[in-house]
Design a protein around this motif. Structure first.
Motif, PDB file in Angstrom:
ATOM      1  N   LEU A 222       1.286  -2.370   7.801  1.00 53.26           N
ATOM      2  CA  LEU A 222       1.963  -1.314   7.059  1.00 53.26           C
ATOM      3  C   LEU A 222       0.909  -0.351   6.510  1.00 53.26           C
ATOM      4  N   LEU A 223       1.267   0.941   6.502  1.00 51.13           N
ATOM      5  CA  LEU A 223       0.369   1.972   5.989  1.00 51.13           C
ATOM      6  C   LEU A 223       1.190   2.924   5.127  1.00 51.13           C
ATOM      7  N   GLY A 224       0.700   3.229   3.928  1.00 48.14           N
ATOM      8  CA  GLY A 224       1.444   4.124   3.053  1.00 48.14           C
ATOM      9  C   GLY A 224       0.540   5.050   2.273  1.00 48.14           C
ATOM     10  N   GLY A 225       1.079   6.223   1.905  1.00 52.73           N
ATOM     11  CA  GLY A 225       0.359   7.140   1.034  1.00 52.73           C
ATOM     12  C   GLY A 225       0.527   6.719  -0.411  1.00 52.73           C
ATOM     13  N   ALA A 226      -0.573   6.599  -1.132  1.00 52.30           N
ATOM     14  CA  ALA A 226      -0.510   6.113  -2.514  1.00 52.30           C
ATOM     15  C   ALA A 226       0.325   7.021  -3.404  1.00 52.30           C
ATOM     16  N   PRO A 245      -0.360  -7.081   6.289  1.00 50.70           N
ATOM     17  CA  PRO A 245      -1.288  -6.321   5.449  1.00 50.70           C
ATOM     18  C   PRO A 245      -0.726  -4.934   5.162  1.00 50.70           C
ATOM     19  N   LEU A 246      -0.985  -4.436   3.954  1.00 46.85           N
ATOM     20  CA  LEU A 246      -0.549  -3.107   3.541  1.00 46.85           C
ATOM     21  C   LEU A 246      -1.769  -2.294   3.132  1.00 46.85           C
ATOM     22  N   LYS A 247      -1.997  -1.186   3.803  1.00 47.37           N
ATOM     23  CA  LYS A 247      -3.115  -0.297   3.497  1.00 47.37           C
ATOM     24  C   LYS A 247      -2.580   0.941   2.798  1.00 47.37           C
ATOM     25  N   ARG A 248      -3.160   1.288   1.636  1.00 54.09           N
ATOM     26  CA  ARG A 248      -2.789   2.496   0.899  1.00 54.09           C
ATOM     27  C   ARG A 248      -3.830   3.585   1.149  1.00 54.09           C
ATOM     28  N   ILE A 249      -3.347   4.777   1.463  1.00 56.22           N
ATOM     29  CA  ILE A 249      -4.236   5.927   1.623  1.00 56.22           C
ATOM     30  C   ILE A 249      -4.220   6.711   0.318  1.00 56.22           C
ATOM     31  N   GLU A 250      -5.322   6.695  -0.404  1.00 59.68           N
ATOM     32  CA  GLU A 250      -5.397   7.381  -1.693  1.00 59.68           C
ATOM     33  C   GLU A 250      -5.385   8.894  -1.493  1.00 59.68           C
ATOM     34  N   ARG A 265      -7.117   8.813  10.497  1.00 57.87           N
ATOM     35  CA  ARG A 265      -7.716   8.690  11.832  1.00 57.87           C
ATOM     36  C   ARG A 265      -8.490   7.380  11.950  1.00 57.87           C
ATOM     37  N   ALA A 266      -9.277   7.062  10.951  1.00 57.19           N
ATOM     38  CA  ALA A 266     -10.074   5.837  11.000  1.00 57.19           C
ATOM     39  C   ALA A 266      -9.174   4.611  11.062  1.00 57.19           C
ATOM     40  N   HIS A 267      -8.092   4.634  10.271  1.00 56.32           N
ATOM     41  CA  HIS A 267      -7.195   3.483  10.266  1.00 56.32           C
ATOM     42  C   HIS A 267      -6.473   3.347  11.610  1.00 56.32           C
ATOM     43  N   LEU A 268      -5.973   4.459  12.134  1.00 55.46           N
ATOM     44  CA  LEU A 268      -5.270   4.406  13.413  1.00 55.46           C
ATOM     45  C   LEU A 268      -6.190   3.927  14.530  1.00 55.46           C
TER      46      LEU A 268
END
Length: 280
Positions: A222-226, A245-250, A265-268
């Motif tokens: 999972l990926l979300g904008g903080a 896993p959940l990654k937050r983009i600050e 881009r780095a996460h993808l």
């Protein structure tokens, strides 16, 4: 398609390579808008995108329901000769990806869900946060536009700009992106939005999470904008229930690639490289 509907699709990269990536846009009722995201990973794997039926250049006047949209993706994978795809779904597209995964787990090589799907009563908090980011005058004007039985082109653009600018972390740049999207992501299929929204409320994904967890591919995140007004905290219970896993983009909102393109881009790329490596 199997029912003779016409679907517009686009491919980027070497389409002979496998696995392929399929990006599912949100809405429901919007045409594809992930053209800025696909090039971030197209050198690692071929990337397919498409206008979901009834949007953009995929004309359709019939009723909309999830099963039909799931079947559309099966038809497309067959047409592309893709046995199993890396699905990347954004917003409503994450809901569609999840429902596809439950129906056809053998066709999903990996899955990245961006800014969704949200579980629980997230809408109340999202509306409250949207109102907090708007002035009283903007709130009043948005309600006036929503209540109009018919809207002119300028009124439609104004409504969408008001409805979307709070999706972003930076309100000034958010207004620019919202106004741009209000003119480009058109026309909006409001019937599709209403029909799929009604079905989603009647049969929420929340009630299928145990089934979804059993169907998930080995690589899913999972990926979300903080700063997404749809609270990223609503993704936390989903991550727990699915053991993902959940990654937050600050410093990013509902479309994190606009505000933090390097981080996204780095996460993808990390995710796709892992998925391609696992398949190899």
């Amino acid at each position: 398609m199997t029912d003779e509907a016409q679907i517009r699709w686009m491919a980027l990269g070497d389409t002979t390579r496998r696995p392929a990536v399929v990006m599912l846009h949100g809405g429901p009722g919007l045409p594809d808008y992930l053209g800025d995201v696909a090039p971030m990973v197209a050198d690692l794997a071929p990337v397919y995108r498409y206008d979901q039926r009834g949007t953009g250049q995929s004309p359709w006047r019939g009723r909309h329901f999830f099963a039909r949209h799931v079947d559309d993706l099966v038809d497309l994978l067959d047409a592309w000769d893709v046995p199993a795809a890396v699905l990347i779904g954004h917003s409503y597209g994450s809901d569609l990806a999840s429902r596809f995964c439950m129906a056809h787990p053998d066709r999903v090589a990996a899955m990245l869900l961006i800014c969704g799907p949200f579980v629980g009563d997230w809408r109340t908090r999202a509306r409250a946060e949207r109102d907090r980011r708007m002035s009283a005058a903007q709130q009043k004007r948005l309600r006036e536009l929503e209540e109009l039985p018919r809207r002119t082109e300028d009124q439609e653009v104004e409504l969408l700009t008001l409805a979307w600018f709070t999706d972003h972390s930076d309100p000034e740049r958010g207004w620019h992106w919202a106004a741009q999207g209000a003119r480009r992501r058109r026309p909006i299929n409001w019937s599709m939005n209403g029909e799929l929204g009604k079905e989603r409320r009647a049969d929420p994904l929340d009630e299928h999470l145990p089934e979804l967890r059993e169907c998930l591919p080995a690589r899913a995140e999972l990926l979300g904008g903080a700063d997404d007004p749809r609270p990223v905290s609503a993704l936390e219970p989903l991550a727990l229930r699915l053991a993902l896993p959940l990654k937050r983009i600050e410093g990013a909102g509902h479309e994190p690639w606009l505000e933090q393109p390097d981080a996204v881009r780095a996460h993808l790329r990390r995710f796709i490289q892992g998925a391609v490596g696992a398949q190899g």
